[in-house]
Design a protein around this motif. Structure first.
Motif: not given
Length: 300
Positions: A124-127, A159, A161-163, A166, A180
């Protein structure tokens, strides 16, 4: 790097009845697209939940369940959409080109749109750190461009997912739109520090088979009713203003034989209104909105 800010200002509040009205091509008011998620996973890394219990290492049940989609389920879905001559929007992990490249051949032959969806659905990008996310996006764009002969225009994070950075990274990597953010039934411009990017509606929570079946425990019939009722209501509402109807399918879920029977009912229902709707892709929707006169879709 963009920081999280409690004063969120990526897009302004705008009530849909007060916006300028416009048409889709040929004077139609309801754009319809189906997204098919084609994903690859790394064995030993959690691929996500299933119907039975919380997963545990080495996650073989979840891995096998999802692999069924690429081996069997996808081909049922592909045949059904070809039968009804309805385009698909292919949301793909770049690692699919290594794991099972054959699955993309029939969609490439039809001219279906390819949309970036990360390297693999095991991350996931958030990780990620900022540098890791930037490198991941660069790799995905490079791989899809090399395989398809053109860069992807659209993005959906694994997922969803974004940071915090992003949207800026998507603009830097040449993306025109992202899926997203689903906060509207019309495409809207989304502010980034690199210039605006279109947020095209995507059914992240509602007309998405994964949260419907796995998280909300909807029955097959429940989901079919949702897909058809939503279509009928949006088609009626489109007399007032343009809208996007979108449904998201996963190969290992909707590709099960009992659900193909349900999906056939949905596609027949929608195809019966073919003359009143625009069967399309998110990329075509984004192009249409970007070409509208200034001010029709307000910039953030």
């Amino acid at each position: 790097m963009t920081k999280f800010d409690p004063k969120f200002d990526r897009y302004p509040y705008s009530p849909i009845p007060q916006r300028p009205v416009y048409d889709w091509p040929d004077g139609k008011r309801l754009a319809v697209y189906f997204a098919l998620n084609i994903e690859a996973f790394e064995f030993g890394r959690n691929p996500g939940n299933d119907f039975t219990s919380m997963p545990s290492a080495p996650f073989h049940r979840g891995y096998a369940y999802r692999d069924y989609g690429n081996r069997v389920g996808l081909w049922r879905i592909q045949r059904l959409f070809a039968e009804f001559d309805i385009p698909l929007s292919i949301i793909v992990n770049a690692s699919v080109y290594d794991a099972c490249p054959e699955v993309l051949e029939p969609f490439r032959a039809r001219g279906d749109e390819i949309i970036g969806h990360g390297r693999t659905n095991s991350e996931r990008q958030i990780d990620m750190t900022g540098d890791e996310e930037a490198e991941m996006l660069r790799q995905v764009v490079a791989r899809i461009t090399a395989e398809e002969g053109k860069a992807p225009r659209g993005w959906l994070g694994p997922f969803i997912s974004q940071s915090a950075q992003t949207p800026e990274l998507l603009k830097r990597n040449g993306f025109d739109y992202m899926l997203d953010w689903f906060y509207d039934d019309q495409p809207t411009w989304f502010r980034t520090d690199e210039g605006p990017i279109l947020a095209v509606p995507y059914p992240s929570m509602e007309l998405n088979d994964l949260p419907a079946y796995v998280n909300r425990k909807a029955s097959d019939g429940d989901f079919t009713t949702m897909l058809m009722d939503c279509f009928d209501e949006q088609l009626d509402e489109s007399a007032l203003y343009p809208q996007v109807y979108a449904a998201s399918l996963h190969t290992f879920l909707t590709g099960q034989p009992h659900r193909i029977r349900q999906l056939r009912r949905v596609l027949a229902h929608i195809a019966a209104q073919r003359d009143r709707i625009w069967l399309t892709t998110p990329g075509q929707i984004a192009s249409h909105v970007a070409a509208l006169p200034d001010g029709i879709v307000a910039l953030p």
